[in-house]
Design a protein around this motif. Sequence first.
Motif, PDB file in Angstrom:
ATOM      1  N   ILE A  59       4.680   2.276  87.081  1.00 53.53           N
ATOM      2  CA  ILE A  59       4.356   0.949  86.423  1.00 53.53           C
ATOM      3  C   ILE A  59       2.767   0.286  87.133  1.00 53.53           C
ATOM      4  CG2 ILE A  59       4.915  -1.399  86.076  1.00 53.53           C
ATOM      5  CD1 ILE A  59       7.738  -0.292  85.453  1.00 53.53           C
ATOM      6  N   LEU A  60       2.864   0.012  88.324  1.00 58.83           N
ATOM      7  CA  LEU A  60       1.980  -0.487  89.359  1.00 58.83           C
ATOM      8  C   LEU A  60       0.693   0.277  89.155  1.00 58.83           C
ATOM      9  CD1 LEU A  60       3.719  -2.068  92.312  1.00 58.83           C
ATOM     10  CD2 LEU A  60       2.878  -3.441  90.305  1.00 58.83           C
ATOM     11  N   GLU A  61       0.834   1.431  88.895  1.00 59.10           N
ATOM     12  CA  GLU A  61      -0.196   2.406  89.030  1.00 59.10           C
ATOM     13  C   GLU A  61      -0.992   2.471  87.502  1.00 59.10           C
ATOM     14  OE1 GLU A  61       1.533   6.330  90.105  1.00 59.10           O
ATOM     15  OE2 GLU A  61       1.017   5.830  92.278  1.00 59.10           O
ATOM     16  N   LEU A  62       0.004   2.253  86.400  1.00 60.83           N
ATOM     17  CA  LEU A  62      -0.628   2.195  85.252  1.00 60.83           C
ATOM     18  C   LEU A  62      -1.382   0.910  84.810  1.00 60.83           C
ATOM     19  CD1 LEU A  62       2.616   3.989  83.689  1.00 60.83           C
ATOM     20  CD2 LEU A  62       0.239   4.989  83.582  1.00 60.83           C
ATOM     21  N   ILE A  63      -0.626  -0.231  85.146  1.00 66.06           N
ATOM     22  CA  ILE A  63      -1.433  -1.481  84.862  1.00 66.06           C
ATOM     23  C   ILE A  63      -2.199  -2.134  85.768  1.00 66.06           C
ATOM     24  CG2 ILE A  63       0.732  -1.855  83.416  1.00 66.06           C
ATOM     25  CD1 ILE A  63       1.595  -4.061  85.441  1.00 66.06           C
ATOM     26  N   GLY A  64      -2.390  -1.335  86.982  1.00 65.17           N
ATOM     27  CA  GLY A  64      -3.467  -1.611  87.876  1.00 65.17           C
ATOM     28  C   GLY A  64      -3.256  -2.758  88.619  1.00 65.17           C
ATOM     29  N   PRO A 114      16.992  -9.233  91.982  1.00 62.38           N
ATOM     30  CA  PRO A 114      15.487  -9.601  91.321  1.00 62.38           C
ATOM     31  C   PRO A 114      14.410  -8.173  91.488  1.00 62.38           C
ATOM     32  CG  PRO A 114      16.107 -11.294  93.209  1.00 62.38           C
ATOM     33  CD  PRO A 114      17.104 -10.233  93.308  1.00 62.38           C
ATOM     34  N   HIS A 115      13.861  -8.084  90.639  1.00 68.83           N
ATOM     35  CA  HIS A 115      12.865  -6.953  90.332  1.00 68.83           C
ATOM     36  C   HIS A 115      11.475  -7.421  90.004  1.00 68.83           C
ATOM     37  CE1 HIS A 115      15.616  -3.537  90.853  1.00 68.83           C
ATOM     38  NE2 HIS A 115      16.653  -4.264  90.487  1.00 68.83           N
ATOM     39  N   PRO A 116      10.645  -8.020  91.100  1.00 67.95           N
ATOM     40  CA  PRO A 116       9.505  -8.694  90.493  1.00 67.95           C
ATOM     41  C   PRO A 116       8.477  -7.584  89.617  1.00 67.95           C
ATOM     42  CG  PRO A 116       9.967  -9.123  92.758  1.00 67.95           C
ATOM     43  CD  PRO A 116      10.944  -8.133  92.317  1.00 67.95           C
ATOM     44  N   VAL A 117       8.519  -6.253  89.823  1.00 65.51           N
ATOM     45  CA  VAL A 117       7.464  -5.576  89.423  1.00 65.51           C
ATOM     46  C   VAL A 117       7.979  -5.561  87.909  1.00 65.51           C
ATOM     47  CG1 VAL A 117       6.833  -2.898  89.083  1.00 65.51           C
ATOM     48  CG2 VAL A 117       6.956  -4.190  91.260  1.00 65.51           C
ATOM     49  N   LEU A 118       9.507  -5.348  87.623  1.00 69.96           N
ATOM     50  CA  LEU A 118       9.873  -5.043  86.157  1.00 69.96           C
ATOM     51  C   LEU A 118       9.507  -6.356  85.420  1.00 69.96           C
ATOM     52  CD1 LEU A 118      12.980  -3.048  86.423  1.00 69.96           C
ATOM     53  CD2 LEU A 118      10.768  -2.263  86.051  1.00 69.96           C
ATOM     54  N   GLN A 148      -6.119  17.109  66.588  1.00 73.47           N
ATOM     55  CA  GLN A 148      -6.540  18.507  65.717  1.00 73.47           C
ATOM     56  C   GLN A 148      -5.276  18.617  64.837  1.00 73.47           C
ATOM     57  OE1 GLN A 148      -7.676  21.372  68.322  1.00 73.47           O
ATOM     58  NE2 GLN A 148      -9.605  20.579  68.473  1.00 73.47           N
ATOM     59  N   ARG A 149      -3.847  18.607  65.328  1.00 70.84           N
ATOM     60  CA  ARG A 149      -2.978  19.208  64.741  1.00 70.84           C
ATOM     61  C   ARG A 149      -2.304  17.939  63.620  1.00 70.84           C
ATOM     62  NH1 ARG A 149      -4.243  22.346  68.009  1.00 70.84           N
ATOM     63  NH2 ARG A 149      -2.969  24.298  68.826  1.00 70.84           N
ATOM     64  N   SER A 150      -2.355  16.520  64.038  1.00 69.90           N
ATOM     65  CA  SER A 150      -1.977  15.660  63.340  1.00 69.90           C
ATOM     66  C   SER A 150      -2.907  15.069  62.408  1.00 69.90           C
ATOM     67  CB  SER A 150      -1.334  14.530  64.170  1.00 69.90           C
ATOM     68  OG  SER A 150      -2.287  13.846  65.141  1.00 69.90           O
ATOM     69  N   GLY A 151      -4.145  14.945  62.613  1.00 66.18           N
ATOM     70  CA  GLY A 151      -5.017  14.400  61.965  1.00 66.18           C
ATOM     71  C   GLY A 151      -5.140  12.894  62.199  1.00 66.18           C
ATOM     72  N   LEU A 152      -4.134  12.445  63.093  1.00 62.27           N
ATOM     73  CA  LEU A 152      -4.275  11.190  63.492  1.00 62.27           C
ATOM     74  C   LEU A 152      -5.146  10.926  65.003  1.00 62.27           C
ATOM     75  CD1 LEU A 152      -0.550  10.423  62.758  1.00 62.27           C
ATOM     76  CD2 LEU A 152      -2.463   9.736  61.386  1.00 62.27           C
ATOM     77  N   PRO A 153      -5.777   9.690  65.013  1.00 58.47           N
ATOM     78  CA  PRO A 153      -6.345   9.339  66.137  1.00 58.47           C
ATOM     79  C   PRO A 153      -5.382   8.963  67.251  1.00 58.47           C
ATOM     80  CG  PRO A 153      -6.700   7.557  64.499  1.00 58.47           C
ATOM     81  CD  PRO A 153      -5.801   8.770  63.877  1.00 58.47           C
ATOM     82  N   VAL A 154      -5.851   9.421  68.663  1.00 58.38           N
ATOM     83  CA  VAL A 154      -5.015   8.873  69.629  1.00 58.38           C
ATOM     84  C   VAL A 154      -5.732   7.555  70.412  1.00 58.38           C
ATOM     85  CG1 VAL A 154      -4.370   9.511  72.066  1.00 58.38           C
ATOM     86  CG2 VAL A 154      -4.151  11.169  70.442  1.00 58.38           C
ATOM     87  N   ASP A 155      -4.953   6.720  70.521  1.00 66.51           N
ATOM     88  CA  ASP A 155      -5.303   5.604  70.936  1.00 66.51           C
ATOM     89  C   ASP A 155      -4.919   5.221  72.338  1.00 66.51           C
ATOM     90  OD1 ASP A 155      -4.877   2.311  71.636  1.00 66.51           O
ATOM     91  OD2 ASP A 155      -6.368   2.426  69.912  1.00 66.51           O
ATOM     92  N   TRP A 156      -5.954   5.321  73.361  1.00 69.91           N
ATOM     93  CA  TRP A 156      -5.615   5.231  74.788  1.00 69.91           C
ATOM     94  C   TRP A 156      -4.782   4.281  75.325  1.00 69.91           C
ATOM     95  CZ3 TRP A 156      -5.357   9.787  76.979  1.00 69.91           C
ATOM     96  CH2 TRP A 156      -6.258  10.895  76.557  1.00 69.91           C
ATOM     97  N   ASP A 157      -5.091   2.908  74.470  1.00 62.41           N
ATOM     98  CA  ASP A 157      -4.465   1.671  75.156  1.00 62.41           C
ATOM     99  C   ASP A 157      -2.882   1.681  74.676  1.00 62.41           C
ATOM    100  OD1 ASP A 157      -6.616   0.583  76.324  1.00 62.41           O
ATOM    101  OD2 ASP A 157      -7.363  -0.395  74.386  1.00 62.41           O
ATOM    102  N   ALA A 158      -2.697   2.197  73.395  1.00 64.69           N
ATOM    103  CA  ALA A 158      -1.240   2.365  72.905  1.00 64.69           C
ATOM    104  C   ALA A 158      -0.579   3.293  73.645  1.00 64.69           C
ATOM    105  CB  ALA A 158      -1.446   2.882  71.434  1.00 64.69           C
ATOM    106  N   TRP A 159      -1.084   4.445  74.057  1.00 68.35           N
ATOM    107  CA  TRP A 159      -0.768   5.405  74.822  1.00 68.35           C
ATOM    108  C   TRP A 159      -0.056   4.831  76.234  1.00 68.35           C
ATOM    109  CZ3 TRP A 159      -2.445  10.988  75.008  1.00 68.35           C
ATOM    110  CH2 TRP A 159      -1.782  11.857  75.794  1.00 68.35           C
ATOM    111  N   THR A 160      -1.004   4.032  77.024  1.00 70.16           N
ATOM    112  CA  THR A 160      -0.607   3.391  78.257  1.00 70.16           C
ATOM    113  C   THR A 160       0.317   2.305  77.896  1.00 70.16           C
ATOM    114  OG1 THR A 160      -2.910   3.438  79.078  1.00 70.16           O
ATOM    115  CG2 THR A 160      -1.452   2.110  80.224  1.00 70.16           C
TER     116      THR A 160
END
Length: 352
Positions: free
Chosen positions: A347-352, A195-199, A290-302
């Motif tokens: 993972i725990l650090e990222l999802i709080g 079992p891997h509860p965190v995963l 600046q290089r891509s012309g595309l916005p960075v979405d922080w939620d998507a990054w996380t």
Amino acid sequence: MTEPVSEQLGARGTGPPEGDLAERLERFLADQTGARTVAVRNLARLSGGAVHQTWAFDATLAGGTLPGEHALVVRMSAPGREDPAGMEREYGVLRAAHEAGVPVPRVLFLGDGSVGTPFFVMERVAGQTNPGRLVRDARLRARAFADLAGILARIHAVPVDRLPAGLPRPPAECSPAEHAVAEVEARYREAALDPHPVLELALRWLRREAPARCRSGRPVGLVHGDFRVGNLLYDEDGAVQAVLDWEAAHVGDPMEDLGWLCLRFWRFGNDGLPVGGLGTREAFAQAYQQRSGLPVDWDAWTFWEVLGNVRWGVGTMVQARAHLDGHTRSQELAAIGRRTAETEIAILELIG
């Protein structure tokens, strides 16, 4: 400083006898170029690669369409793990990336089976791949970091219609994120011995947070799939000369590459610089926009960073299971299995 081929030699897997491979390459290059004579020298296996092998060599061709001295590389399926479709896809991706201005080796010839396994030949780019040296040297680190955003922007701008038809891509009925979650969960269910509860928690979080489309109107595009410091070839000043190892390339959400680049395992101790151990997320986001012309979405990054940690955690389990099942007895593989816990902490650090 160019990394000596002798320092890149790897011990994983087996390959064809060097003399036999050299002779086969000579015949292949003669057939492809019409050269009167071909001499292959300094053939050496490069480190890394379980599915694919990479060999460096020098070739002298007399006459034909490619006369002269050439520093080359042959990329081929490992014996017993032949993958002709994969080789052809990687060849096609490299060709499209090179035409789009991405720093990659220029591919020359797609193999015809003459070396005994699927392969292709490309030019050899001078440089070194040592990630530890790159992240620990402030001068090299700053130079490489300055290149990364522009390189990723060029990768993600490669026209999708120029990519090989068989390149993996998400089905029409779901988003790239939803497809990726389903894939990693299926792999986890197959690999888990305990079992891997965190995963389990992470998979539930990913299913809930998966964007129904690429965020901010971002189109699907070419994703390298393993964009990290160990796959960057850099010169003595830290300037990135080439991006290597495209076997995981696919069509998807370009934000996936940004998330994967930030996994702690590629930082080599530089945890204060989460983008590959080279710089901060904020600086990278500004440069990428600046290089891509595309916005960075922080939620998507996380989201993609969490998914990357789950994927790597499952990968450590798969490697450990290869040892535990007796398929490949290896203390190294057994030890890698103990690193699953590191992904769980991240993972725990990222999802709080």
